[in-house]
Structures are given as structure tokens and as C-alpha cells.
Design an enzyme around this catalytic site. Structure first.
Site, PDB file in Angstrom:
ATOM      1  CB  CYS A  25      -0.799  -0.052   1.345  1.00 63.54           C
ATOM      2  SG  CYS A  25      -2.104  -1.074   1.323  1.00 63.54           S
ATOM      3  CE1 TYR A 184      -6.591  -4.095   6.383  1.00 61.66           C
ATOM      4  CE2 TYR A 184      -4.505  -5.663   5.571  1.00 61.66           C
ATOM      5  CZ  TYR A 184      -4.888  -4.255   6.407  1.00 61.66           C
ATOM      6  OH  TYR A 184      -3.995  -3.419   6.441  1.00 61.66           O
ATOM      7  N   GLY A 324       9.271  -7.140  -0.169  1.00 62.86           N
ATOM      8  CA  GLY A 324       8.714  -5.905   0.115  1.00 62.86           C
ATOM      9  C   GLY A 324       9.687  -4.896   0.315  1.00 62.86           C
TER      10      GLY A 324
HETATM   11  C1  LIG Z   1       4.935  -0.252   2.882  1.00 64.51           C
HETATM   12  C2  LIG Z   1       4.424  -1.327   2.904  1.00 64.51           C
HETATM   13  C3  LIG Z   1       2.951  -1.670   2.449  1.00 64.51           C
HETATM   14  C4  LIG Z   1       2.319  -2.930   2.423  1.00 64.51           C
HETATM   15  N1  LIG Z   1       1.208  -3.081   2.099  1.00 64.51           N
HETATM   16  C5  LIG Z   1       0.775  -4.625   1.741  1.00 64.51           C
HETATM   17  C6  LIG Z   1      -0.338  -4.717   1.068  1.00 64.51           C
HETATM   18  O1  LIG Z   1      -0.967  -3.810   0.370  1.00 64.51           O
HETATM   19  N2  LIG Z   1      -0.909  -5.879   1.215  1.00 64.51           N
HETATM   20  C7  LIG Z   1      -0.547  -6.952   1.637  1.00 64.51           C
HETATM   21  O2  LIG Z   1      -0.810  -8.317   1.573  1.00 64.51           O
HETATM   22  N3  LIG Z   1       0.615  -6.699   2.358  1.00 64.51           N
HETATM   23  C8  LIG Z   1       1.417  -5.597   2.504  1.00 64.51           C
HETATM   24  N4  LIG Z   1       2.663  -5.212   3.241  1.00 64.51           N
HETATM   25  C9  LIG Z   1       3.361  -6.232   3.498  1.00 64.51           C
HETATM   26  C10 LIG Z   1       4.301  -6.960   2.349  1.00 64.51           C
HETATM   27  O3  LIG Z   1       3.680  -7.271   1.306  1.00 64.51           O
HETATM   28  C11 LIG Z   1       5.289  -7.966   3.035  1.00 64.51           C
HETATM   29  O4  LIG Z   1       4.358  -9.198   3.290  1.00 64.51           O
HETATM   30  C12 LIG Z   1       5.875  -7.608   4.197  1.00 64.51           C
HETATM   31  O5  LIG Z   1       6.482  -6.145   4.390  1.00 64.51           O
HETATM   32  C13 LIG Z   1       7.045  -8.650   4.776  1.00 64.51           C
HETATM   33  O6  LIG Z   1       7.868  -8.586   3.526  1.00 64.51           O
HETATM   34  P1  LIG Z   1       9.377  -7.934   3.605  1.00 64.51           P
HETATM   35  O7  LIG Z   1      10.168  -8.117   4.875  1.00 64.51           O
HETATM   36  O8  LIG Z   1      10.030  -8.177   2.457  1.00 64.51           O
HETATM   37  O9  LIG Z   1       9.034  -6.223   3.698  1.00 64.51           O
HETATM   38  C14 LIG Z   1       3.004  -4.035   2.945  1.00 64.51           C
HETATM   39  C15 LIG Z   1       4.341  -3.868   3.365  1.00 64.51           C
HETATM   40  C16 LIG Z   1       5.058  -2.606   3.330  1.00 64.51           C
HETATM   41  C17 LIG Z   1       6.304  -2.289   3.818  1.00 64.51           C
END
Ligand SMILES: Cc1cc2nc3c(=O)[nH]c(=O)nc-3n(C[C@H](O)[C@H](O)[C@H](O)COP(=O)(O)O)c2cc1C
Length: 359
Positions: A25, A184, A324
Site C-alpha cells: 500500500c 482484513y 517488500g
Molecule cells: C509499505 C508497505 C505496504 C504494505 N502493504 C501491503 C498490502 O497492500 N498488502 C499486503 O498483503 N501486504 C502489504 N505489506 C506487507 C508486504 O507485502 C510484505 O508481506 C511484508 O512487508 C514482509 O515482507 P518484507 O520483509 O520483504 O518487507 C506492506 C508492507 C509494506 C512495507
């Protein structure tokens, strides 16, 4: 075993590699109409140019009330679809596949956007917020209480997901991801900690999974051969809550209903629990679902290094990785990872060829 930079085919779509961008997001639609603009073109476009195999656009409201905040993206009308098609077409021009996460925030909707204001929690109706809905009237701690969806409301949610999915494919997206994670709406139905219903949507696992399975079937009907992914939180990390075993069982049912691939995350439905956060902290959950349900999965969560990502895929712990935050730090992670792993890619953007390491 396939390697990180080997292609992967799901139904009609072949991904050029298994380095995928997780949905994130951006809370960037300041006009509050859900219509994406230049930010999304640059943000998602850079990751496509950066070599990712799949870029999944953020949790996108299937209806106005499905949004987390009023600055979220939407896919419930044609103006939104038209704006997305510009982003999708750029992603495609860079050789990446484009996915969109279809979402309904349920009781976690109508909150202030994450970063553009100091205000936190439920946005009141007087300020542009709205009455939230959920499986039951239990509020997410600190947020205003939702109304429990009745049968008509549930039918509308299913229809909204189906219409949004069709619209997303018409806009050019290659695949759809159902957001069933992070507390959600769909997760609110799945977990006994947020679902106190006594009708056919509450109680047994089969009943709690009914909403998800209806959404999967409705989407499969309108999407032809496009891949459908489901993102699960594999556990609530809480006694009596949603857990890995239920996730694996429901993933199997969702697969039979027409879903193809499972993106395994965790948490988000309850507060006051300890969430792990070390390197690759959710990979074992993805592996569990892969093995128990015999389905294809991606792993996500603190995957930040090329070798770490390569090992996860090469050892069969997941079929792909999603990144992410590392993609926010380095949208060209895939190009860098290939270099570090000694893999030659034929999809460096021509404009950037002079930037290759060692050239
Ligand atoms: C800025 C931001 C926005 C996120 N928005 C969503 C989202 O829209 N939908 C979702 O399922 N997860 C969302 N997440 C979670 C990420 O998809 C991911 O699962 C989580 O950050 C863990 O992975 P990472 O350690 O590589 O960041 C968001 C994470 C971040 C950092």
C-alpha cells in the site's frame, strides 16, 4: 529443483523468474478517488525495469468501503481500470508480469492513511470515513466497531470481488491475488478470534472458509485461464486462533475451487501477540502449506539477500519469493541478485546496459 532465475508457469502466464514484488500500500491517491497516477507508474515501473518476474500492485479496494483509507487505490470503476492500464502496460513493456491484490479491509477499513497525517485509527464519518463491516461486531482493538455483514452484504462482497477481478483483467493485469491475510475481511471470516457467527459463515472451518471459497469460485468463473493467487496469514500467533493447519486445509480447498498459488504471510488479525521478525521469518510457514496441501507457494518476509532468496527456491522451500521492503530500498534487486549469483540475464533494460556491474 528449479533455480531463482528459472521461469515459472502458472496457467496462461509464464514468469521470467521467481523474484516477485510483494503488494505494498502506498496511500498515495490524494484525490481520494482510487485512481492511480504517476506515483504508481514510477514505483511499480521501476521494479519491473529492475528485473522482477512479477509485480503485484497493492491492496486495492473492490468497493469504496473496502479501502483501508480513503487514499487507497481502487478497482471498482472504469476510470480506475483505465488508469491502471497505463501502469500495467509499462510493467509489460519491461518484461514483467503484472498482478493486483484485490482487497476488502472489513473492520480495519476507514482509518487514517499511514503516513500523510499524524492522526491514527478510525477516521470518523464527519471527516470522510465510513461505517465498517466484518464477520461479527467485534472491533479490531482501538478501531470503531464494525457491523456484521448479513447475507445480502456477503453476496455483495463476493460480487464486488468478481467485478473487480474482471475489470482488472480488462485493464491488462495477468493475475489476481485475493487478500485473505493481515486481519482484513476474508481473514476476519477465517479466524475464530474475529468470527463469532452462528450461521453458515461461522463455527466450523468449512463455514469460516465459505466466504473465501465463494470469492475464489466467483473469480474463477469470470477470469478464464488467468492465475488466481491467495495471500494467507498462516497464523494469528494466538491461542484459539487461525493457524498453519487450518491454512493448509483451506489452501487445499481453495485450490480445488480454482485458486492456483498461495502467498504465505502471517499475523495482523489480533493485537497483543509477539510476531517473529528475523531473516526469512515466514518461510517455514510457506513450506508447511506447500507440503501439507501439495500446492505451489511463495515465501515472503525479510528476504533481503540474493543467496538467501536463491536457497529458498533451490531447496524447494517455496516456488518463488516475494520481497517488500528490500524492493523499496532497491527496486533493481532482481538485476543485482542475478549479478551476485552469476546469472546472465537477457532482460537488462537497454537504457541501463552501461550500468551493468563489471562493464
Ligand atoms: C509499505 C508497505 C505496504 C504494505 N502493504 C501491503 C498490502 O497492500 N498488502 C499486503 O498483503 N501486504 C502489504 N505489506 C506487507 C508486504 O507485502 C510484505 O508481506 C511484508 O512487508 C514482509 O515482507 P518484507 O520483509 O520483504 O518487507 C506492506 C508492507 C509494506 C512495507
Amino acid at each position: 529443483m528449479p533455480q531463482l532465475f528459472d521461469p515459472l508457469t502458472i496457467r496462461s502466464v509464464t514468469f521470467r523468474n521467481r523474484v516477485w514484488v510483494a503488494p505494498m500500500c502506498q496511500y498515495s491517491i490524494s484525490a481520494k478517488d482510487g485512481v492511480v497516477g504517476d506515483w504508481h507508474l514510477v514505483h511499480l515501473g521501476a521494479m519491473a525495469a529492475g528485473g522482477a518476474g512479477l509485480v503485484i500492485a497493492e491492496a486495492t479496494g473492490v468497493s469504496p468501503e473496502a479501502r483501508i483509507s480513503d487514499e487507497d487505490t481502487g478497482i471498482w470503476n472504469d476510470a480506475q481500470a483505465h488508469a491502471w492500464s497505463r501502469v500495467v502496460s509499462f510493467i509489460h513493456s519491461q518484461g514483467a508480469a503484472a498482478g493486483i491484490q484485490l482487497a476488502h479491509a472489513g473492520r480495519k477499513a476507514s482509518v487514517y492513511p499511514e503516513w500523510s497525517t499524524e492522526l491514527k485509527g478510525t477516521m470518523p464519518v464527519a471527516e470522510g470515513g465510513w461505517q465498517t463491516v466484518s464477520a461479527s461486531t467485534l472491533p479490531f482493538p482501538g478501531y470503531d466497531p464494525p457491523i456484521a455483514l448479513d447475507a445480502t452484504g456477503i453476496d455483495k462482497v463476493v460480487a464486488d470481488f468478481a467485478a473487480a477481478g474482471r475489470r482488472a483483467l480488462d485493464a491488462g493485469f495477468d493475475l489476481l491475488e485475493i487478500h485473505a491475510a493481515h486481519g482484513y475481511l476474508v481473514h476476519q471470516f477465517l479466524s475464530p478470534l474475529s468470527n463469532e457467527r452462528t450461521d453458515e459463515y461461522g463455527g466450523s472451518l468449512e463455514n469460516r472458509a465459505r466466504l473465501l471459497l465463494r470469492i475464489v469460485r466467483a473469480l474463477r468463473e469470470v477470469t478464464g485461464d488467468a492465475p488466481i493467487l491467495v495471500r494467507f496469514s498462516a497464523t494469528d500467533y494466538a491461542e484459539g486462533g487461525w493457524d498453519e493447519e487450518q491454512t493448509a486445509t483451506v489452501a487445499g480447498w481453495a485450490h480445488e475451487a480454482g485458486a492456483d498459488f498461495f502467498d504465505i504471510s502471517s499475523g495482523g488479525n489480533v493485537t497483543g501477540v509477539t510476531l517473529p521478525s528475523g531473516a526469512g521469518y515466514q518461510v517455514h510457514l510457506a513450506t508447511y502449506v506447500r507440503e501439507q496441501a501439495d500446492v505451489a507457494v511463495s515465501a515472503v518476509g525479510r528476504i533481503t539477500e540474493a543467496q538467501q532468496a536463491a536457497d529458498i527456491v533451490a531447496s524447494g522451500r517455496a516456488d518463488a519469493v516475494m520481497l517488500g521492503r528490500e524492493m523499496l530500498r532497491d527496486p533493481h534487486f532482481a538485476l543485482r541478485a542475478a549479478h551476485e549469483l552469476g546469472v546472465e540475464l537477457d532482460y537488462w533494460p537497454g537504457q541501463y546496459l552501461r550500468g551493468r556491474w563489471g562493464k
